[in-house]
Design an enzyme around this catalytic site. Sequence first.
Site, PDB file in Angstrom:
ATOM      1  NE  ARG A 122      -4.349  -1.672   1.508  1.00 14.83           N
ATOM      2  CZ  ARG A 122      -5.408  -1.941   2.255  1.00 14.83           C
ATOM      3  NH1 ARG A 122      -5.392  -1.638   3.539  1.00 14.83           N
ATOM      4  NH2 ARG A 122      -6.476  -2.496   1.731  1.00 14.83           N
ATOM      5  CD  GLN A 127      -2.793   5.893  -4.071  1.00 19.08           C
ATOM      6  OE1 GLN A 127      -3.069   6.596  -5.035  1.00 19.08           O
ATOM      7  NE2 GLN A 127      -2.782   6.359  -2.841  1.00 19.08           N
ATOM      8  CG  ASP A 130      -4.602  -1.667  -2.650  1.00 14.02           C
ATOM      9  OD1 ASP A 130      -4.898  -2.855  -2.404  1.00 14.02           O
ATOM     10  OD2 ASP A 130      -4.503  -0.795  -1.768  1.00 14.02           O
ATOM     11  CB  SER A 133      -7.818  -0.658  -1.724  1.00 14.85           C
ATOM     12  OG  SER A 133      -6.843  -0.551  -0.709  1.00 14.85           O
ATOM     13  CE1 TYR A 229      -4.291  -4.461   4.998  1.00 10.75           C
ATOM     14  CE2 TYR A 229      -1.930  -4.226   4.650  1.00 10.75           C
ATOM     15  CZ  TYR A 229      -3.191  -4.523   4.167  1.00 10.75           C
ATOM     16  OH  TYR A 229      -3.339  -4.864   2.842  1.00 10.75           O
TER      17      TYR A 229
END
Length: 375
Positions: A122, A127, A130, A133, A229
């Site tokens: 991350r 991005q 990902d 996500s 996280y």
Amino acid sequence: MIIAVPKETGKLEKRVALIPETAKQLVDKDFEVWIEKDAGHASNFLDSAFEEAGAQIVADRDKLFSKADLLLSINTPPEEDLGKLQKGSVLVCFLWALQNEDTVDKLQQQGITALGMDAVPRISRAQNMDALSSMSSIAGYKSALIGANELDRYLPMMMTAAGTIAPARVLVLGAGVAGLQAIATTKRLGAKVEAFDIRPEVKEQVESLGASFVEVPDVGEDTQTEGGYAKELSEDKQERQRQVIHEHAKKSNIVITTALIPGKPAPLLITEQMVKDMQPGSVVVDLAAEQGGNCELTEPGENVVKHEVKLIGPLDLPSQLAYHASKLYSKNMLALLDHLIEEGELHFDFEDEITLKTTITHDGEIISPMLKESE
């Protein structure tokens, strides 16, 4: 290079790893794209659309696996299928390597290069790759709709001739991607929303969505991993956290739990006593059900009523929005391939953080720093 996409075999799985749009982009780059027959049917991407994009529809699953140079899937294929992959081929999927050591061992011994979509770091450069996500955002959105549907009252404030109805109260536990989407969706539906997270740095994000942030005083330790996280707290701090959650859960009509710790069972946030103290007819939607659940009474895959509270333990929520979930996952997959492919060939540069952390096995070796640290 043959890029192959199998039909998913999971009972609840409706997604497909590539959609016609991204398949065409790969075909235009001179890759041969094979799609197993009906692989996209459950997500409304038909074989005819793939054929129009230039992909080949393959009915023989054994052929698909045995001839694939690069296999793209949502979930790790069954062991019997993995055994058909040729040495040196590449598998990209949600691998969950920490929880599936036997599968990792098999891939390592077989000489398969395996990349985990769940292991994409991350960082800003990654991005658009990902997928975790992307899928979490869908799950958070859907959890809000489930909670609203199961609750026997309005979410927004309603002013009627018979009187004014107060807005429902929603408590979201965990303000990661799923939690933030759950906050945004329930807020748009008109609920009064509170959110809790052990990471104080997410307070600004929560409040920017119009929710109130529930704080646990004096946690006094680092609560976030390098990847963003939540970390597991010590037992006494977990107990202090549960006491604060207890007070807010008693006043809530819907509780949505989203807390996960990579490689470990989901943390316990809602005890049986908390459920007992909730108002009759309240709803708990436990997005951590697949990892054991954040609620002590959750039954994964089941909707049950205990102590007059509805407990929802949904599995594979992104598949309930299979069309858009497939579209987003496919774009994440294409972005990763664009990162790895140079002059028509896959190139593994382990000096690069994205490649290093996403690659689990390569040339018979364990590459993932995450796995090496867990040994």
